[in-house]
Design a protein around this motif. Structure first.
Motif, PDB file in Angstrom:
ATOM      1  N   SER A  66      22.055  -0.377  14.271  1.00 28.27           N
ATOM      2  CA  SER A  66      20.789   0.446  14.634  1.00 28.27           C
ATOM      3  C   SER A  66      20.450   1.518  13.497  1.00 28.27           C
ATOM      4  CB  SER A  66      20.826   0.875  16.035  1.00 28.27           C
ATOM      5  OG  SER A  66      20.700  -0.154  17.082  1.00 28.27           O
ATOM      6  N   SER A  67      21.698   2.147  13.457  1.00 25.22           N
ATOM      7  CA  SER A  67      21.694   3.327  12.559  1.00 25.22           C
ATOM      8  C   SER A  67      21.369   2.911  10.900  1.00 25.22           C
ATOM      9  CB  SER A  67      23.012   4.331  12.647  1.00 25.22           C
ATOM     10  OG  SER A  67      23.794   3.755  12.267  1.00 25.22           O
ATOM     11  N   ASN A  68      22.224   2.071  10.674  1.00 21.09           N
ATOM     12  CA  ASN A  68      21.766   1.406   9.330  1.00 21.09           C
ATOM     13  C   ASN A  68      20.447   0.833   9.127  1.00 21.09           C
ATOM     14  OD1 ASN A  68      24.352   1.818   8.218  1.00 21.09           O
ATOM     15  ND2 ASN A  68      25.216  -0.008   9.063  1.00 21.09           N
ATOM     16  N   LEU A  69      19.910   0.066  10.140  1.00 17.77           N
ATOM     17  CA  LEU A  69      18.354  -0.365  10.063  1.00 17.77           C
ATOM     18  C   LEU A  69      17.468   0.685  10.295  1.00 17.77           C
ATOM     19  CD1 LEU A  69      19.103  -3.794  11.870  1.00 17.77           C
ATOM     20  CD2 LEU A  69      18.375  -3.478   9.553  1.00 17.77           C
ATOM     21  N   LEU A  70      17.714   1.638  10.765  1.00 20.09           N
ATOM     22  CA  LEU A  70      16.810   2.985  10.860  1.00 20.09           C
ATOM     23  C   LEU A  70      16.901   3.493   9.478  1.00 20.09           C
ATOM     24  CD1 LEU A  70      15.152   4.878  12.559  1.00 20.09           C
ATOM     25  CD2 LEU A  70      17.502   6.245  13.023  1.00 20.09           C
ATOM     26  N   GLY A  71      17.650   3.568   9.073  1.00 21.55           N
ATOM     27  CA  GLY A  71      17.625   4.187   7.529  1.00 21.55           C
ATOM     28  C   GLY A  71      16.879   3.154   6.566  1.00 21.55           C
ATOM     29  N   PHE A  72      16.916   1.982   6.864  1.00 23.19           N
ATOM     30  CA  PHE A  72      16.037   0.831   5.928  1.00 23.19           C
ATOM     31  C   PHE A  72      14.611   1.262   6.455  1.00 23.19           C
ATOM     32  CE2 PHE A  72      14.350  -3.444   6.377  1.00 23.19           C
ATOM     33  CZ  PHE A  72      14.093  -3.572   5.035  1.00 23.19           C
ATOM     34  N   CYS A  73      14.428   1.317   7.706  1.00 23.47           N
ATOM     35  CA  CYS A  73      12.981   1.434   8.234  1.00 23.47           C
ATOM     36  C   CYS A  73      12.382   2.820   7.518  1.00 23.47           C
ATOM     37  CB  CYS A  73      12.981   1.533   9.798  1.00 23.47           C
ATOM     38  SG  CYS A  73      13.166  -0.010  10.522  1.00 23.47           S
ATOM     39  N   LEU A  74      13.184   3.878   7.466  1.00 31.32           N
ATOM     40  CA  LEU A  74      12.835   5.209   6.913  1.00 31.32           C
ATOM     41  C   LEU A  74      12.442   4.919   5.660  1.00 31.32           C
ATOM     42  CD1 LEU A  74      14.954   7.526   9.053  1.00 31.32           C
ATOM     43  CD2 LEU A  74      12.472   6.983   9.229  1.00 31.32           C
ATOM     44  N   LEU A  75      13.157   4.168   4.923  1.00 30.55           N
ATOM     45  CA  LEU A  75      13.031   4.014   3.305  1.00 30.55           C
ATOM     46  C   LEU A  75      11.809   3.104   3.048  1.00 30.55           C
ATOM     47  CD1 LEU A  75      14.270   4.020   0.454  1.00 30.55           C
ATOM     48  CD2 LEU A  75      15.143   1.818   1.070  1.00 30.55           C
ATOM     49  N   ILE A  76      11.445   2.257   3.961  1.00 28.89           N
ATOM     50  CA  ILE A  76      10.174   1.440   3.962  1.00 28.89           C
ATOM     51  C   ILE A  76       8.865   2.114   4.196  1.00 28.89           C
ATOM     52  CG2 ILE A  76       8.746  -0.426   4.877  1.00 28.89           C
ATOM     53  CD1 ILE A  76      11.384  -2.007   5.391  1.00 28.89           C
ATOM     54  N   ILE A  77       9.180   3.308   5.068  1.00 21.01           N
ATOM     55  CA  ILE A  77       7.912   4.034   5.432  1.00 21.01           C
ATOM     56  C   ILE A  77       7.813   4.920   4.361  1.00 21.01           C
ATOM     57  CG2 ILE A  77       7.184   5.797   7.071  1.00 21.01           C
ATOM     58  CD1 ILE A  77       8.610   4.426   9.258  1.00 21.01           C
ATOM     59  N   THR A  78       8.909   5.317   3.707  1.00 22.24           N
ATOM     60  CA  THR A  78       8.676   6.392   2.585  1.00 22.24           C
ATOM     61  C   THR A  78       7.952   5.806   1.493  1.00 22.24           C
ATOM     62  OG1 THR A  78      10.452   7.904   3.539  1.00 22.24           O
ATOM     63  CG2 THR A  78       9.747   8.160   1.177  1.00 22.24           C
ATOM     64  N   SER A  79       8.570   4.539   1.303  1.00 18.06           N
ATOM     65  CA  SER A  79       8.007   3.637  -0.084  1.00 18.06           C
ATOM     66  C   SER A  79       6.396   3.327   0.117  1.00 18.06           C
ATOM     67  CB  SER A  79       8.799   2.303  -0.054  1.00 18.06           C
ATOM     68  OG  SER A  79      10.043   2.569  -0.399  1.00 18.06           O
ATOM     69  N   LEU A  80       5.683   3.058   1.398  1.00 13.13           N
ATOM     70  CA  LEU A  80       4.658   2.715   1.557  1.00 13.13           C
ATOM     71  C   LEU A  80       3.795   4.061   1.520  1.00 13.13           C
ATOM     72  CD1 LEU A  80       5.073   0.552   4.667  1.00 13.13           C
ATOM     73  CD2 LEU A  80       4.351  -0.077   2.399  1.00 13.13           C
ATOM     74  N   LYS A  81       4.209   5.318   1.891  1.00 15.14           N
ATOM     75  CA  LYS A  81       3.424   6.562   2.005  1.00 15.14           C
ATOM     76  C   LYS A  81       3.246   6.926   0.549  1.00 15.14           C
ATOM     77  CE  LYS A  81       2.740   7.497   6.205  1.00 15.14           C
ATOM     78  NZ  LYS A  81       1.706   7.305   6.860  1.00 15.14           N
ATOM     79  N   ILE A  82       4.528   6.693  -0.586  1.00 15.97           N
ATOM     80  CA  ILE A  82       4.380   7.180  -1.652  1.00 15.97           C
ATOM     81  C   ILE A  82       3.620   6.218  -2.492  1.00 15.97           C
ATOM     82  CG2 ILE A  82       5.778   7.019  -3.839  1.00 15.97           C
ATOM     83  CD1 ILE A  82       8.168   8.203  -2.275  1.00 15.97           C
ATOM     84  N   THR A  83       3.456   4.972  -2.374  1.00 14.11           N
ATOM     85  CA  THR A  83       2.510   4.331  -3.171  1.00 14.11           C
ATOM     86  C   THR A  83       1.242   4.090  -2.476  1.00 14.11           C
ATOM     87  OG1 THR A  83       3.436   2.229  -1.702  1.00 14.11           O
ATOM     88  CG2 THR A  83       4.701   2.601  -3.852  1.00 14.11           C
ATOM     89  N   LEU A 142       1.646  -2.301   8.324  1.00 15.90           N
ATOM     90  CA  LEU A 142       2.974  -2.573   8.046  1.00 15.90           C
ATOM     91  C   LEU A 142       3.732  -1.292   8.501  1.00 15.90           C
ATOM     92  CD1 LEU A 142       5.169  -4.626   6.900  1.00 15.90           C
ATOM     93  CD2 LEU A 142       4.719  -3.648   4.739  1.00 15.90           C
ATOM     94  N   ASP A 143       3.302  -0.242   8.230  1.00 11.74           N
ATOM     95  CA  ASP A 143       3.761   1.129   8.533  1.00 11.74           C
ATOM     96  C   ASP A 143       3.867   1.472  10.078  1.00 11.74           C
ATOM     97  OD1 ASP A 143       1.179   1.326   8.295  1.00 11.74           O
ATOM     98  OD2 ASP A 143       1.392   3.531   7.964  1.00 11.74           O
ATOM     99  N   GLU A 144       2.903   0.742  10.618  1.00 18.23           N
ATOM    100  CA  GLU A 144       3.027   0.858  11.986  1.00 18.23           C
ATOM    101  C   GLU A 144       4.041   0.171  12.706  1.00 18.23           C
ATOM    102  OE1 GLU A 144       0.114   0.771  10.462  1.00 18.23           O
ATOM    103  OE2 GLU A 144      -1.319   2.324  11.170  1.00 18.23           O
ATOM    104  N   PHE A 145       4.092  -1.303  12.326  1.00 15.37           N
ATOM    105  CA  PHE A 145       5.291  -1.961  12.895  1.00 15.37           C
ATOM    106  C   PHE A 145       6.589  -1.475  12.530  1.00 15.37           C
ATOM    107  CE2 PHE A 145       2.117  -5.456  13.147  1.00 15.37           C
ATOM    108  CZ  PHE A 145       2.495  -6.010  14.394  1.00 15.37           C
ATOM    109  N   VAL A 146       6.792  -1.045  11.261  1.00 14.79           N
ATOM    110  CA  VAL A 146       8.166  -0.518  10.776  1.00 14.79           C
ATOM    111  C   VAL A 146       8.283   0.944  11.539  1.00 14.79           C
ATOM    112  CG1 VAL A 146       9.539   0.596   8.921  1.00 14.79           C
ATOM    113  CG2 VAL A 146       7.994  -1.486   8.665  1.00 14.79           C
ATOM    114  N   GLY A 147       7.268   1.697  11.751  1.00 19.85           N
ATOM    115  CA  GLY A 147       7.464   3.105  12.667  1.00 19.85           C
ATOM    116  C   GLY A 147       7.826   2.634  14.072  1.00 19.85           C
ATOM    117  N   ILE A 148       7.536   1.597  14.527  1.00 20.87           N
ATOM    118  CA  ILE A 148       7.770   1.345  15.963  1.00 20.87           C
ATOM    119  C   ILE A 148       9.008   0.976  16.011  1.00 20.87           C
ATOM    120  CG2 ILE A 148       7.278  -0.142  17.698  1.00 20.87           C
ATOM    121  CD1 ILE A 148       4.524  -0.198  17.247  1.00 20.87           C
ATOM    122  N   ALA A 149       9.539  -0.069  14.969  1.00 21.01           N
ATOM    123  CA  ALA A 149      10.856  -0.397  14.986  1.00 21.01           C
ATOM    124  C   ALA A 149      11.835   0.818  14.750  1.00 21.01           C
ATOM    125  CB  ALA A 149      11.181  -1.360  13.812  1.00 21.01           C
ATOM    126  N   ALA A 150      11.500   1.656  13.857  1.00 22.07           N
ATOM    127  CA  ALA A 150      12.311   2.913  14.039  1.00 22.07           C
ATOM    128  C   ALA A 150      12.659   3.621  14.776  1.00 22.07           C
ATOM    129  CB  ALA A 150      11.639   3.826  12.829  1.00 22.07           C
TER     130      ALA A 150
END
Length: 98
Positions: free
Chosen positions: A12-29, A37-45
């Motif tokens: 869970s902690s590893n995949l949480l980091g993965f989710c936060l990386l995805i959310i950050t990437s989506l916000k930067i781009t 996509l960011d809503e689903f990943v946010g819920i997953a986080a």
């Protein structure tokens, strides 16, 4: 019964980091506004975070009854987060290949 809580906490902690990386990437781009996509990943986080908390509580609990309840709840939350990640990946593939 073999304890699953340390494994759930680690994954869970590893995949949480993965989710936060995805959310950050989506916000930067600035692609967070064109998909859900960011809503689903946010819920997953959020679910991964809650899974981390309950698996930690299961590890630290002295009461066997509470340990089983916390571990079961952490397992359930972990599965829910994996389903959210699966839906997010499905949306990404549909967007890329459609």
């Amino acid at each position: 019964m073999r304890e699953k809580s340390p494994h759930i906490l680690n994954a869970s902690s590893n995949l949480l980091g993965f989710c936060l990386l995805i959310i950050t990437s989506l916000k930067i781009t600035n692609t967070d506004k064109s998909t859900y996509l960011d809503e689903f990943v946010g819920i997953a986080a959020l679910l991964f975070t809650m899974s981390c908390i309950f698996s930690f509580l299961a590890i630290r609990s002295e009461n066997e009854k509470y340990k089983i309840k916390y571990e079961s709840f952490a397992d359930f939350l972990f599965l829910g987060a994996l389903i959210c990640i699966f839906l997010a990946i499905g949306m990404l593939f549909i967007k890329l290949f459609h």
